[in-house]
Design an enzyme around this catalytic site. Structure first.
Site, short mmCIF file in Angstrom:
data_model
loop_
_atom_site.label_atom_id
_atom_site.label_comp_id
_atom_site.label_asym_id
_atom_site.label_seq_id
_atom_site.Cartn_x
_atom_site.Cartn_y
_atom_site.Cartn_z
N GLU A 271 0.84 -1.21 0.00
CA GLU A 271 0.00 0.00 0.00
C GLU A 271 0.87 1.25 0.00
OE1 GLU A 271 -3.26 0.12 -0.50
OE2 GLU A 271 -3.23 -2.04 -0.67
N TRP A 302 -20.51 12.32 -19.80
CA TRP A 302 -20.86 12.61 -18.41
C TRP A 302 -22.17 13.38 -18.35
CZ3 TRP A 302 -17.92 9.74 -15.66
CH2 TRP A 302 -16.56 9.57 -15.95
N ASN A 337 -10.83 3.33 3.26
CA ASN A 337 -10.49 3.09 1.86
C ASN A 337 -11.55 2.31 1.09
OD1 ASN A 337 -8.85 0.91 -0.11
ND2 ASN A 337 -8.38 3.06 -0.40
N TRP A 378 -8.75 8.78 -8.13
CA TRP A 378 -9.99 9.10 -8.83
C TRP A 378 -9.93 8.63 -10.28
CZ3 TRP A 378 -14.78 9.92 -7.51
CH2 TRP A 378 -15.05 10.33 -6.20
#
Length: 475
Positions: A271, A302, A337, A378
């Site tokens: 991680e 979108w 997370n 993202w």
DNA sequence: TGAAATGTTGGGGCG
DNA sequence: ACGCCCCAACATTTC
């Protein structure tokens, strides 16, 4: 006796231990430690509200640990540094490197400018296990897939620098003339929305150390699987401490590795590897925060719906797992997370809203907001990033709740108005029989929203949109 | 670091 | 005993 003054510039490394630049500075002279709030060069990535609250507390604690010798400024760094150099006859400045594009650009300019004035700049790596330019493929290209990046690029390279001790009790110097007070940075908002949040934040170097110890005692032995359960204490919650450099990745890496050699410690280190991968992506793609890494996504259809964006932001989507996550974020400045993936998938794939809206909101609300991790993640969740989750991998927030919060502890904590629902309907109240809703004191559309989208239909819409994208690419 | 649709298998109920 | 159906459980494929 060293009585010349050298400058140590704190940036993303608000700690004394394992701080290579600070160690070097303290060997070179009396250290003038300083922090500069830089809203002048950060372009559209000025620090967000939640991060400022964290920073305020972190600087306070840092100043304490320096016996109040920290000098503080709110100005363009080049001006601050040049004035200090001429005023106190400083010839050497020390800092640990930053890697965000705007900081790289700024620091390069500063370094050139200072060197023209015969001032030496000494920069060190205090924030990454491997610096981006050292982890590339054999042909010199940056890696685009995590596993080879980590296995071959990182683990196959020279091991990270081993942690070093904090410098001996420093001889510090404070700029009496121009340093401003911490309060003058105006990092805290005028209203009191942050009061609740700050109580959740364990800020500062010694708190970070304590959190690491707690994690080793409680969470690490179950990290690999336990990290997926948002109500469970199996994650370190160190992200903001790491972001501000209150603890170094090197210290985490070696502390964990020296303790255990098993799947849990490997997973924790990997991680940290994802963090390195994010920095690599940002370093080699300066527009990562705003431009799809995969160009074909530039044509993605979108939607533009401010109402549903607002519902997502406020945790009023009517989908309990999503609302719980968004409320955890707003109230605490943090989100587990697993839930970040769920709310991200929901924004992008069920609401069909541009991932950049999510990135902006997280940037403002997260105490651990980090340009590299936030934008890379993202892009990952939207499917347009490096080694991304395929677009068709759409999380079902009901199933995710049932799997990872099966007893409902997390959802009940953050969505108390539906806490009385039995587990069977806790993650999908719209499916509950009227009688059960009534017994639970819920009126859908009144005490708790009806879902703002149909999960099944919106999923199908997203898949169709993705299919159209693939087609365009082939045209 | 998905989920849903579809395919396969095998146990049990039943006539 | 046998075939048939049902369906849960698991595996594979597809998006």
């Amino acid at each position: 006796m060293k009585d010349n003054i050298v400058i140590y510039w704190f940036r993303q490394d608000l700690r004394l231990s394992d701080n290579p630049a600070l160690c070097a500075a303290s060997k070179a002279g009396r250290v003038l430690p300083l922090y500069i709030l830089d809203d002048y060069n950060s372009e559209s990535y000025k620090m967000g509200q939640a991060s400022r609250v964290w920073l305020h507390k972190s600087l306070k604690l840092l100043d304490d640990s320096l016996d109040n010798y920290l000098s503080i400024y709110n100005a363009d760094p080049i001006a601050v540094l040049k004035r200090l150099c001429s005023e106190y006859n400083v010839t050497d400045i020390y800092w640990n490197r930053c890697y965000e594009p705007w900081r790289v650009k700024r620091d390069k300019n500063i370094k050139e400018n200072l060197q023209e004035n015969n001032i030496n700049v000494h920069s060190y790596n205090g924030s990454l296990l491997w610096e981006p330019w050292n982890v590339v493929k054999d042909n010199g290209d940056p890696y685009k897939v995590f596993t080879p990046f980590y296995r071959k690029g990182c683990l196959g390279a020279k091991p990270p620098r081993e942690p070093i001790l904090k410098p001996d009790a420093g001889v510090y110097f404070k700029d009496p003339k121009h340093s401003i007070g911490l309060e003058d940075l105006n990092l805290l908002p005028n209203n009191n929305w942050h009061q609740l949040m700050i109580d959740h934040c364990k800020v500062g170097e010694s708190a970070a150390q304590q959190k690491l110890d707690d994690f080793i005692e409680v969470g690490l032995s179950n990290y690999k699987d336990g990290r997926n359960f948002p109500a469970c204490p199996f994650v370190s919650r160190l992200s903001a401490n790491i972001h501000f450099g209150e603890i170094s990745p090197n210290q985490l890496w070696y502390t964990i590795k020296d303790l255990y050699d098993d799947a849990n410690s490997d997973h924790f280190c990997s991680e940290l590897g994802w963090r390195e991968f994010s920095y690599s992506q940002l370093y080699f793609n300066q527009d990562l925060p705003f431009k799809n890494l995969q160009q074909k996504f530039d044509n993605f259809p979108w939607k533009d719906d401010e109402v549903s964006l607002k519902a997502w932001q406020e945790g009023k989507t009517g989908i309990p797992m999503v609302d719980a996550g968004m409320r955890e974020l707003y109230q605490t400045g943090f989100m587990h997370n697993r839930v970040r993936m769920v709310v991200g998938s929901f924004l992008v794939k069920n609401l069909c809203l541009d991932w950049r809206y999510g990135e902006r909101w997280f940037w403002d609300c997260l105490v651990d907001a980090d340009l590299a991790s936030n934008s890379a993640s993202w892009q990952w969740v939207a499917g347009c990033g490096a080694d991304a989750s395929p677009y068709f991998r759409i999380f079902n927030p009901v199933t995710q709740g049932q799997k990872f919060d099966s007893d409902g502890e997390y959802v009940r904590k953050y969505v108390p108005e539906i806490a009385k629902l039995p587990n069977k309907f806790l993650f999908s109240p719209w499916e509950a029989p009227l009688l059960i809703l009534k017994e639970s004191g819920i009126v859908l559309g009144d005490t708790y929203p009806k879902p703002i989208v149909d999960l099944k239909k919106s999923r199908e819409y997203a898949l169709a949109a993705f299919a159209s994208l693939k087609k365009e690419q082939n045209d």
